[in-house]
Design a protein around this motif. Structure first.
Motif, short mmCIF file in Angstrom:
data_model
loop_
_atom_site.label_atom_id
_atom_site.label_comp_id
_atom_site.label_asym_id
_atom_site.label_seq_id
_atom_site.Cartn_x
_atom_site.Cartn_y
_atom_site.Cartn_z
N SER A 93 19.77 41.64 35.25
CA SER A 93 20.78 42.50 34.64
C SER A 93 22.14 41.78 34.55
N GLY A 94 22.71 41.77 33.37
CA GLY A 94 24.04 41.20 33.17
C GLY A 94 24.05 39.70 32.96
N LEU A 95 22.91 39.06 33.14
CA LEU A 95 22.87 37.59 32.97
C LEU A 95 22.68 37.26 31.49
N VAL A 96 23.43 36.25 31.00
CA VAL A 96 23.20 35.78 29.63
C VAL A 96 23.02 34.26 29.66
N ALA A 97 22.03 33.79 28.92
CA ALA A 97 21.77 32.34 28.83
C ALA A 97 21.56 32.01 27.36
N THR A 98 22.25 30.97 26.90
CA THR A 98 22.25 30.66 25.46
C THR A 98 22.07 29.17 25.23
N VAL A 99 21.15 28.82 24.34
CA VAL A 99 21.08 27.44 23.84
C VAL A 99 21.70 27.49 22.46
N GLY A 100 22.87 26.87 22.31
CA GLY A 100 23.63 27.02 21.07
C GLY A 100 23.56 25.82 20.16
N ARG A 101 23.08 24.70 20.71
CA ARG A 101 23.04 23.48 19.88
C ARG A 101 21.86 22.63 20.29
N MET A 102 21.23 22.02 19.33
CA MET A 102 20.08 21.18 19.64
C MET A 102 20.08 19.99 18.68
N GLU A 103 19.85 18.81 19.22
CA GLU A 103 19.77 17.63 18.35
C GLU A 103 18.39 17.01 18.55
N VAL A 104 17.68 16.81 17.46
CA VAL A 104 16.30 16.31 17.54
C VAL A 104 16.27 14.89 16.98
N LEU A 105 15.69 13.97 17.78
CA LEU A 105 15.60 12.57 17.33
C LEU A 105 14.14 12.12 17.32
N PRO A 106 13.71 11.27 16.44
CA PRO A 106 14.55 10.65 15.41
C PRO A 106 14.89 11.57 14.25
N GLY A 107 14.25 12.73 14.16
CA GLY A 107 14.68 13.70 13.15
C GLY A 107 14.10 13.44 11.78
N ALA A 108 12.79 13.22 11.72
CA ALA A 108 12.13 13.04 10.43
C ALA A 108 10.89 13.92 10.41
N SER A 109 10.53 14.41 9.22
CA SER A 109 9.43 15.39 9.15
C SER A 109 8.09 14.77 9.55
N ASN A 110 7.96 13.45 9.43
CA ASN A 110 6.66 12.84 9.75
C ASN A 110 6.68 12.03 11.05
N VAL A 111 7.61 12.37 11.94
CA VAL A 111 7.67 11.69 13.26
C VAL A 111 7.66 12.74 14.37
N VAL A 112 6.79 12.55 15.36
CA VAL A 112 6.78 13.43 16.53
C VAL A 112 8.13 13.24 17.24
N PRO A 113 8.85 14.34 17.52
CA PRO A 113 10.17 14.19 18.15
C PRO A 113 10.09 13.48 19.51
N GLY A 114 10.92 12.45 19.66
CA GLY A 114 10.91 11.69 20.91
C GLY A 114 12.01 12.12 21.87
N GLU A 115 13.06 12.72 21.33
CA GLU A 115 14.19 13.07 22.20
C GLU A 115 14.91 14.30 21.66
#
Ligand code: GLV
Ligand code: MN
Ligand code: MN
Length: 425
Positions: A261-283
């Motif tokens: 009760s009363g706790l809030v947790a938010t992920v507001g930003r995310m950066e995905v690398l290398p960031g290509a549609s045909n690459v499994v995200p490494g970081e």
């Protein structure tokens, strides 16, 4: 429309046009837009007969000197008013500037009636409250309070610019931040007007309300590292997908916060690398923001969420590194100031309520050295951190009138404490 409220709204609109990003309002610490905003606010402060300076971190501060019968100005106590001039990305116009501009309106009213109080009024336009550029909030108010951590100067922004470089190119002095610290012995307190950023006043049909406490907050940067690979050839069973780990963590944080009760947790930003549609995200790097009115609940939640992140990473053969970027404890507002505000609010709108703030404010940083109080202004639809954020001229007028009366009452109380320090007109 009440002239002073009209001016405040016009000025909020003018500041709302000063942005670092085209088509949306984004004004971050020490940016070109912040330079223009500081200059404009300084010009309004000067119109209200304030002496204006910019301190070593880029806070713009106007002083309306005291009226001290026969005594030196540097003996005068100082009441600090204000709020911040930086914004979040794609922000509303009222969060921050409202408090600065209402304070200037109050000083303008004193100046127009030729009134000096037995204390000086400083109005601060703080350089950073949101922490968008360096993920560390309250940089401006912490510098003024003397709690700025000089290790933060080495932080880099998204373009690799260190905080020290940013301050220097803004015209500030990163090597002299300790000199920015205000003289706490002279401070009477800090009072901040702010848009509520929630629905409570609107629900109660009230223009303004008094803040009881400000919730504590913790901000982290979490970095999940898996293994990048070919999206067409690496079998699902052989992957270590950093984004899948991060996504599982985002949902785990949501699930955990919903159960407390009363706790809030938010992920507001995310950066995905290398960031290509045909690459499994490494970081993946993401931000986590955790808040609760009670520090012990927040602290327990932070420990639990870090453990969950490690468990998720381990199960997915990934690694996770978690770094704390910001922490602020919850703060109780000062009883004396808050009661004065409560009494005045009752006189103006017949009813007054106290409400806690889930959002962070410069008052939380100033509380380290001085009594703080806050007045909230009704927020249309409870919408904030969003371009639709809005407060009405009627409610802004109420805030100005309450603050005018607060200054008069505090002036009378100070004059009674120090009979020589007469209110002069
Ligand atoms: C500031 O608006 C915050 O609460 O993050
Ligand atoms: Mn904000
Ligand atoms: Mn704010």
């Amino acid at each position: 429309m009440h002239r002073a409220a009209k001016v405040v709204i016009e000025r909020i609109r003018a500041l709302g046009k000063i942005s670092d990003e085209q088509g949306k309002l984004t004004r971050t610490f020490c940016s070109p837009a912040m330079r223009k905003a500081n200059n404009l606010v300084a010009s309004w402060m000067k119109e209200a007969a304030m002496e204006v300076r910019e301190d070593a971190i880029g806070n713009v501060i106007g002083r309306y000197v005291a009226g001290l019968a026969g005594r030196a100005e540097d003996e005068a106590k100082v009441l600090l008013l204000g709020s911040h001039l930086d914004t979040v990305r794609d922000a509303g116009k009222f969060d921050g500037p409202l408090g600065v501009l209402v304070a200037i309106a109050c000083v303008e009213a004193l100046h127009k009636s030729g009134t000096r109080l037995p204390f000086a009024i400083d109005v601060a336009g703080f350089a950073d409250e949101e922490g968008v550029r360096y993920q560390s909030a309250y940089l401006g108010s912490r510098a003024l309070a003397g709690t700025f951590d000089s290790k933060d100067l080495k932080r880099v922004d998204a373009n690799g610019i260190t905080m020290a470089e940013a301050i220097r190119s803004f015209g500030g002095k990163p090597d002299a931040l300790s000199a920015t610290k205000t003289d706490r012995k002279r401070l009477l307190g800090y009072v901040e007007v702010h848009i509520e950023q929630g629905p409570v006043l609107e629900k109660n049909n009230l223009s303004v309300g008094v803040v009881s406490a400000i919730a504590g907050q913790s901000r982290y940067e979490c970095n999940f590292t898996g293994r990048a690979g070919h999206a067409g050839t690496v079998p699902m069973s052989m992957r270590s997908d950093a984004l899948c780990a991060a996504a599982e963590f985002v949902l785990a944080a949501e699930h955990y916060a919903k159960r407390s009760s009363g706790l809030v947790a938010t992920v507001g930003r995310m950066e995905v690398l290398p960031g290509a549609s045909n690459v499994v995200p490494g970081e993946v790097t993401l931000t986590l923001d955790v808040r609760h009115a009670e520090d012990s609940v927040r602290e327990r939640a932070c420990l639990r969420l870090q453990k969950l992140a490690s468990e998720i990473a381990k199960r997915r053969k990934a690694q996770v590194r978690i770094e704390k970027r910001h922490e602020a404890k919850s703060v109780m507002c000062d009883r004396r100031f808050s009661r004065m505000l409560d009494k005045i609010v009752k006189q103006h709108q017949g009813k007054s309520i106290f409400l806690p703030s889930g959002a962070g404010h410069d008052a939380a940083a100033m509380a380290a050295i001085t009594p703080v109080a806050m007045l909230f202004v009704r927020c249309k639809g409870g919408i904030s951190h969003h371009p639709d954020e809005s407060a009405s001229a009627k409610d802004v007028r109420m805030a100005i009138e309450v603050m005018n009366d607060f200054l008069t009452e505090l002036g009378n109380a100070q004059a009674q404490q120090r009979p020589n320090a007469n209110r002069s007109k």
